[in-house]
Design an enzyme around this catalytic site. Structure first.
Site, mmCIF file in Angstrom:
data_model
loop_
_atom_site.group_PDB
_atom_site.id
_atom_site.type_symbol
_atom_site.label_atom_id
_atom_site.label_comp_id
_atom_site.label_asym_id
_atom_site.label_seq_id
_atom_site.Cartn_x
_atom_site.Cartn_y
_atom_site.Cartn_z
ATOM 1 N N SER A 273 19.768 -27.809 -5.020
ATOM 2 C CA SER A 273 21.006 -27.090 -5.246
ATOM 3 C C SER A 273 21.527 -26.449 -3.958
ATOM 4 O O SER A 273 21.812 -27.141 -2.992
ATOM 5 C CB SER A 273 20.795 -26.053 -6.354
ATOM 6 O OG SER A 273 22.016 -25.575 -6.832
ATOM 7 N N ASP A 465 23.317 -34.751 -13.596
ATOM 8 C CA ASP A 465 23.820 -33.462 -13.130
ATOM 9 C C ASP A 465 25.316 -33.561 -12.876
ATOM 10 O O ASP A 465 25.813 -34.569 -12.375
ATOM 11 C CB ASP A 465 23.100 -33.066 -11.838
ATOM 12 C CG ASP A 465 23.523 -31.707 -11.304
ATOM 13 O OD1 ASP A 465 23.984 -30.869 -12.104
ATOM 14 O OD2 ASP A 465 23.377 -31.481 -10.092
ATOM 15 N N HIS A 523 20.190 -31.550 -13.095
ATOM 16 C CA HIS A 523 20.143 -30.792 -11.843
ATOM 17 C C HIS A 523 18.711 -30.568 -11.362
ATOM 18 O O HIS A 523 18.462 -30.522 -10.158
ATOM 19 C CB HIS A 523 20.833 -29.447 -12.078
ATOM 20 C CG HIS A 523 21.137 -28.671 -10.847
ATOM 21 N ND1 HIS A 523 22.019 -29.098 -9.879
ATOM 22 C CD2 HIS A 523 20.682 -27.464 -10.415
ATOM 23 C CE1 HIS A 523 22.103 -28.195 -8.916
ATOM 24 N NE2 HIS A 523 21.298 -27.199 -9.217
#
Length: 546
Positions: A273, A465, A523
């Site tokens: 991320s 994601d 994610h």
């Protein structure tokens, strides 16, 4: 975990505003002044700040004006710094190990020319590191040797918490991995218990062994950074990636000095991320020190935010059915995103050109609203396009709440030597502060070519994601200008598979650069596809190929 969706909508983004920041033309030379000193005053109102906006582009100023009009009271009351966490520092005698940066700083050696030089580079005198042995039988997270503790920046009252797990296999020879979660502002202990650590936690607070833990064949350090994240704390604040990089270099230097048995092993940095921002900067910082005790061999970034100019173009395709999953938005919403893209890209380009807060903050606010906002308003999980957000109070995942409950237990905190009174999985003040320092859209991908000249880089992405989707990650790796770009783009895509032949994704590789798409993962790839993630990790750590 995670690129926070808290700043996607303008209402959330307008909760705070930063004062004027110097232009970060050469950020690695501009971070010498302590951040807490530079940002020690409360915010002025937006109306007062507009006097300083003469050099802004008309587009950027328009975004500031829009936010000011919609949220005038929030702007007038905005305060950049959050209140420090309540904490009680333990005396050095409470720790098993204390290593002082000044002692390392004062070690001089003679080089090949007969000249005196420091054994290890870096300004370390203000840093100390404390560590304690964690009794595996008391917590039951894993049976392996463990250490926990704090890196202390005594000059700026910053204290970063870490938790180290030795390899389950051959710790004397296995590599060491530093794991970083994103946010910015999310604790890496969520990665420990939700994704890739030795154990997970159920709703009753019971621990369950993870057979696919990343410490199966590597020792792993989980680091809560920047300060005021997780168990870390400070009387001040760190609100940009560059400042955080200095702290991470110091931690690793002191850790490997205290525990030299791990210093000779190969070392890797991995994260997801917003670690797409962190890792290029942290890696650049480490590699800039030629005399170091950090044996850095590669980096891995999962579902990262690295090059906003390229990646934001791919929110519309992912939301509108072009990423391998059904469309979430209707045709009118998709068209609106198409129409908004040119302005978004123009704002990001202005940020890239100036690297100034006045350009970068408007780019973040406008683009997050225009390119992420329509998807977020549907209630669909921004971290996994396959379902709805099931627990909005815990970033769509109830397990985050279970983890927080566990890490707030007094017995757990006592065994780990924790010095704060409470634990939160994510600190939204940190997220806001990074956004309003212009950090969100900084072009840190420009550091990657220099990194590729020295060590291998793996970019991997779970293909379900949305918020840091695989389309955007693939696109920025192909758009990156570096000597091997042509060969990388021409490389054939190959199947990524387990030993039994099961196909888990695809990858392409050329030179030191590899991109992998992981099937059926959102994610957080290690959570959704634990066997596949451990498999590609082991392959990568073995010889940097998949």
């Amino acid at each position: 975990m995670k690129l926070l969706a808290s700043t996607v909508l303008m209402g959330a983004a307008a909760a705070s505003i930063a004062p004027q920041q110097q232009v970060l033309k050469n950020p690695f030379q501009s971070a010498s002044k302590p951040i807490s000193e530079a940002w020690s005053k409360s915010m002025e109102s937006l109306n007062h700040l507009t006097d300083s906006m003469k050099d802004m582009t008309s587009e950027a100023k328009a975004v500031w004006d829009e936010v000011s009009t919609l949220f005038p009271e929030a702007m007038d009351r905005a305060t950049f710094f959050q209140q420090p966490k309540p904490h009680t520092r333990k005396p050095d005698t409470a720790w098993d190990y204390v290593v002082k940066g000044a002692d390392i700083q004062n070690v001089w050696v003679e080089n090949s020319k007969g000249e005196k030089e420091r054994e290890i580079d870096g300004k370390l005198e203000k840093y100390n590191m404390r560590a304690k042995k964690v009794d595996p039988t008391k917590l039951g997270v894993d049976k392996v040797k463990q250490y926990s503790g704090y890196l202390d920046d005594e000059e700026n009252d910053k204290h970063l918490f870490y938790w180290f797990f030795e390899s389950r296999n051959d710790p004397k020879n296995d590599p060491v991995v530093l794991w970083l979660n994103g946010g910015p502002g999310c604790s890496s202990l969520t990665g420990l218990f939700l994704e890739l650590g030795p154990a997970s936690i159920d709703k009753n607070g019971k621990l369950h062994n993870n057979p696919y833990s990343w410490n199966a064949n590597a020792s792993v350090i989980f680091l809560d950074q920047p300060v005021n994240v997780g168990y870390s704390y400070s009387g001040g604040s760190v609100s940009n990636t560059i400042a955080a990089g200095k702290d991470v270099y110091a931690l690793l230097t002191l850790f490997f000095k205290q525990f030299p048995e791990y210093a000779k092993q190969d070392f890797h940095i991995a994260g997801e991320s917003y670690a797409g921002h962190y890792i290029p900067v942290f890696t650049h910082e480490i590699l800039s020190h030629k005399k170091r005790n950090i044996n850095l061999k590669s980096v891995l970034i999962g579902n990262g935010l690295t090059d906003g100019l390229t990646q934001y173009e791919h929110y519309r395709p992912m939301a509108c059915g072009e990423g391998g999953y059904p469309a979430v938005l209707d045709s009118s919403e998709c068209k609106a995103m198409d129409n908004a893209l040119p302005r978004c890209q123009s704002l990001i380009q202005s940020c890239y050109d100036s690297e100034s807060v006045w350009s970068c903050v408007p780019a973040s606010i406008y683009c997050n609203n225009a390119m992420m906002g329509p998807y977020q308003r549907t209630g669909q999980n921004v971290y996994d396009i396959r379902g709805k957000c099931e627990d909005s109070s815990n970033l769509c995942y109830s397990a985050l709440g279970w983890i927080s409950d566990y890490l707030n237990q007094a017995a757990v905190q006592k065994e780990l030597g924790v010095e704060v009174s409470s634990y939160d999985s994510c600190n939204f003040d940190i997220n806001r502060n990074f956004l309003f320092q212009g950090d969100w859209m900084q072009p840190f991908h420009r550091l990657v070519p220099d990194i590729l000249e020295q060590i291998p880089v793996l970019i991997y992405a779970g293909d379900a994601d949305f918020i840091c989707n695989w389309l955007g990650n693939q696109a920025w790796t192909e758009a990156l200008e570096w000597p091997g770009q042509k060969g990388f783009n021409a490389a054939k895509t190959k199947d990524l598979q387990l030993e039994n032949g099961h196909k888990t994704g695809t990858f392409k590789s050329s030179g030191n650069f590899t991109f992998a798409r992981i099937f059926g993962a959102g994610h957080m790839v290690p959570m959704d596809q634990p066997e596949a993630s451990l498999d590609f990790l082991n392959k990568w750590l073995n010889d940097y190929t998949l």
